[in-house]
Motif scaffolding. Structure first.
Motif, PDB file in Angstrom:
ATOM      1  N   ILE A   1     112.592  59.153  -1.001  1.00 21.89           N
ATOM      2  CA  ILE A   1     112.308  57.859  -1.641  1.00 21.89           C
ATOM      3  C   ILE A   1     113.425  56.865  -1.347  1.00 21.89           C
ATOM      4  O   ILE A   1     113.165  55.705  -1.012  1.00 21.89           O
ATOM      5  CB  ILE A   1     112.100  58.050  -3.159  1.00 21.89           C
ATOM      6  CG1 ILE A   1     110.786  58.780  -3.416  1.00 21.89           C
ATOM      7  CG2 ILE A   1     112.120  56.709  -3.883  1.00 21.89           C
ATOM      8  CD1 ILE A   1     110.580  59.208  -4.850  1.00 21.89           C
ATOM      9  N   ASP A   2     114.671  57.298  -1.446  1.00 16.92           N
ATOM     10  CA  ASP A   2     115.807  56.408  -1.147  1.00 16.92           C
ATOM     11  C   ASP A   2     115.777  55.934   0.295  1.00 16.92           C
ATOM     12  O   ASP A   2     116.001  54.750   0.587  1.00 16.92           O
ATOM     13  CB  ASP A   2     117.135  57.114  -1.441  1.00 16.92           C
ATOM     14  CG  ASP A   2     117.371  57.300  -2.933  1.00 16.92           C
ATOM     15  OD1 ASP A   2     116.738  56.581  -3.725  1.00 16.92           O
ATOM     16  OD2 ASP A   2     118.196  58.169  -3.280  1.00 16.92           O
ATOM     17  N   VAL A   3     115.500  56.862   1.217  1.00 14.87           N
ATOM     18  CA  VAL A   3     115.481  56.512   2.644  1.00 14.87           C
ATOM     19  C   VAL A   3     114.376  55.512   2.938  1.00 14.87           C
ATOM     20  O   VAL A   3     114.585  54.511   3.633  1.00 14.87           O
ATOM     21  CB  VAL A   3     115.317  57.789   3.509  1.00 14.87           C
ATOM     22  CG1 VAL A   3     114.972  57.448   4.932  1.00 14.87           C
ATOM     23  CG2 VAL A   3     116.585  58.622   3.456  1.00 14.87           C
ATOM     24  N   ILE A   4     113.176  55.743   2.400  1.00 13.33           N
ATOM     25  CA  ILE A   4     112.054  54.831   2.655  1.00 13.33           C
ATOM     26  C   ILE A   4     112.328  53.461   2.054  1.00 13.33           C
ATOM     27  O   ILE A   4     112.094  52.431   2.693  1.00 13.33           O
ATOM     28  CB  ILE A   4     110.732  55.423   2.112  1.00 13.33           C
ATOM     29  CG1 ILE A   4     110.301  56.625   2.960  1.00 13.33           C
ATOM     30  CG2 ILE A   4     109.627  54.371   2.106  1.00 13.33           C
ATOM     31  CD1 ILE A   4     109.083  57.352   2.436  1.00 13.33           C
ATOM     32  N   GLN A   5     112.848  53.410   0.827  1.00  8.99           N
ATOM     33  CA  GLN A   5     113.133  52.118   0.199  1.00  8.99           C
ATOM     34  C   GLN A   5     114.204  51.351   0.955  1.00  8.99           C
ATOM     35  O   GLN A   5     114.070  50.148   1.188  1.00  8.99           O
ATOM     36  CB  GLN A   5     113.546  52.314  -1.257  1.00  8.99           C
ATOM     37  CG  GLN A   5     112.389  52.646  -2.169  1.00  8.99           C
ATOM     38  CD  GLN A   5     112.823  52.894  -3.603  1.00  8.99           C
ATOM     39  OE1 GLN A   5     113.995  53.104  -3.883  1.00  8.99           O
ATOM     40  NE2 GLN A   5     111.860  52.890  -4.506  1.00  8.99           N
TER      41      GLN A   5
ATOM     42  N   ASP B   1     113.676  47.802   2.867  1.00  8.03           N
ATOM     43  CA  ASP B   1     114.495  46.638   2.515  1.00  8.03           C
ATOM     44  C   ASP B   1     115.137  46.016   3.749  1.00  8.03           C
ATOM     45  O   ASP B   1     115.114  44.797   3.932  1.00  8.03           O
ATOM     46  CB  ASP B   1     115.577  47.025   1.502  1.00  8.03           C
ATOM     47  CG  ASP B   1     115.003  47.348   0.128  1.00  8.03           C
ATOM     48  OD1 ASP B   1     113.850  46.952  -0.133  1.00  8.03           O
ATOM     49  OD2 ASP B   1     115.715  48.000  -0.663  1.00  8.03           O
ATOM     50  N   VAL B   2     115.708  46.851   4.593  1.00  2.00           N
ATOM     51  CA  VAL B   2     116.325  46.354   5.831  1.00  2.00           C
ATOM     52  C   VAL B   2     115.268  45.717   6.729  1.00  2.00           C
ATOM     53  O   VAL B   2     115.480  44.649   7.313  1.00  2.00           O
ATOM     54  CB  VAL B   2     117.072  47.488   6.564  1.00  2.00           C
ATOM     55  CG1 VAL B   2     117.512  47.050   7.944  1.00  2.00           C
ATOM     56  CG2 VAL B   2     118.269  47.949   5.750  1.00  2.00           C
ATOM     57  N   ALA B   3     114.101  46.356   6.829  1.00  3.78           N
ATOM     58  CA  ALA B   3     113.030  45.815   7.672  1.00  3.78           C
ATOM     59  C   ALA B   3     112.586  44.451   7.159  1.00  3.78           C
ATOM     60  O   ALA B   3     112.351  43.527   7.945  1.00  3.78           O
ATOM     61  CB  ALA B   3     111.853  46.777   7.715  1.00  3.78           C
ATOM     62  N   ARG B   4     112.456  44.279   5.821  1.00  2.59           N
ATOM     63  CA  ARG B   4     112.071  42.981   5.260  1.00  2.59           C
ATOM     64  C   ARG B   4     113.090  41.900   5.604  1.00  2.59           C
ATOM     65  O   ARG B   4     112.734  40.793   5.987  1.00  2.59           O
ATOM     66  CB  ARG B   4     111.917  43.094   3.746  1.00  2.59           C
ATOM     67  CG  ARG B   4     110.506  43.329   3.327  1.00  2.59           C
ATOM     68  CD  ARG B   4     110.334  43.201   1.818  1.00  2.59           C
ATOM     69  NE  ARG B   4     109.566  44.346   1.380  1.00  2.59           N
ATOM     70  CZ  ARG B   4     110.061  45.459   0.865  1.00  2.59           C
ATOM     71  NH1 ARG B   4     111.336  45.583   0.644  1.00  2.59           N
ATOM     72  NH2 ARG B   4     109.280  46.450   0.532  1.00  2.59           N
ATOM     73  N   ARG B   5     114.372  42.227   5.438  1.00  2.00           N
ATOM     74  CA  ARG B   5     115.412  41.234   5.763  1.00  2.00           C
ATOM     75  C   ARG B   5     115.385  40.879   7.249  1.00  2.00           C
ATOM     76  O   ARG B   5     115.500  39.718   7.629  1.00  2.00           O
ATOM     77  CB  ARG B   5     116.792  41.774   5.371  1.00  2.00           C
ATOM     78  CG  ARG B   5     117.056  41.757   3.882  1.00  2.00           C
ATOM     79  CD  ARG B   5     118.534  41.951   3.559  1.00  2.00           C
ATOM     80  NE  ARG B   5     119.099  43.172   4.112  1.00  2.00           N
ATOM     81  CZ  ARG B   5     119.079  44.366   3.515  1.00  2.00           C
ATOM     82  NH1 ARG B   5     118.498  44.493   2.337  1.00  2.00           N
ATOM     83  NH2 ARG B   5     119.637  45.412   4.083  1.00  2.00           N
ATOM     84  N   THR B   6     115.227  41.888   8.087  1.00  2.00           N
ATOM     85  CA  THR B   6     115.185  41.643   9.525  1.00  2.00           C
ATOM     86  C   THR B   6     113.963  40.823   9.899  1.00  2.00           C
ATOM     87  O   THR B   6     114.042  39.936  10.752  1.00  2.00           O
ATOM     88  CB  THR B   6     115.173  42.980  10.293  1.00  2.00           C
ATOM     89  OG1 THR B   6     116.259  43.779   9.840  1.00  2.00           O
ATOM     90  CG2 THR B   6     115.299  42.771  11.781  1.00  2.00           C
TER      91      THR B   6
END
Length: 168
Positions: A73-77, A81-86
């Motif tokens: 769950i931590d890895v996916i979140q 999050d990084v993908a959204r910012r990118t």
């Protein structure tokens, strides 16, 4: 689609290798998100033939299910999050690049214009046909982007952004 188009030898058998191509695309890094589709959806990369052939070293201990789920769950979140910012950064760059090329021309009734027309009559070579039809005269302005143009004996409603080129 380009991956399939580059690989096929016959247009009748393109579907045979589709699962392999889909697998390749899912484990390829996306330039907008900087992650693979597998990483974003599964939280990990899928097993490749080399991973199956060379398993974990014998001394490595397997995790219990609860610990694995929490880490997953931590890895996916964090990946999402990084993908959204990118993606936000990528969208801003793409908008900036688009806005540089975008220009808006306002036409008036009576302006002479050419219409972009890619239709090719049968038995004619499209490479030799001009893509511009005209000249035509703007008869009406429906909106700042849609105009009625009179060419020859016909009148046609066109969108200025994709179909009209002004030639003085």
């Amino acid at each position: 689609m380009n991956a399939i188009r580059c690989f096929i030898k016959s247009q009748k058998e393109w579907y045979i290798h589709l699962p392999q191509k889909a697998g390749v695309l899912r484990c390829s890094v996306n330039r907008q998100t900087l992650y693979t589709a597998n990483q974003l959806m599964l939280g990990r990369e899928t097993n490749q033939p080399a991973d199956i052939l060379y398993r974990n070293p014998p001394g490595e201990k397997a995790q219990d299910v609860d610990t694995y789920v929490e880490k997953l769950i931590d890895v996916i979140q964090s990946a999402n999050d990084v993908a959204r910012r990118t993606l936000k950064t990528s969208q801003k760059r793409m908008k900036r690049d688009y806005d540089v090329r975008e220009h808006e021309t306002r036409y008036k009734v009576g302006d002479v214009v050419f219409i972009f027309d890619t239709a090719t009559p049968s038995r004619q070579n499209p490479k030799l046909k001009s893509v511009w039809k005209g000249p035509g005269v703007i008869m009406k302005c429906y909106t700042p982007h849609v105009y009625e143009v009179h060419i020859g004996r016909s009148e046609k409603a066109v969108n200025h952004a994709i179909e009209i080129m002004h030639r003085p």
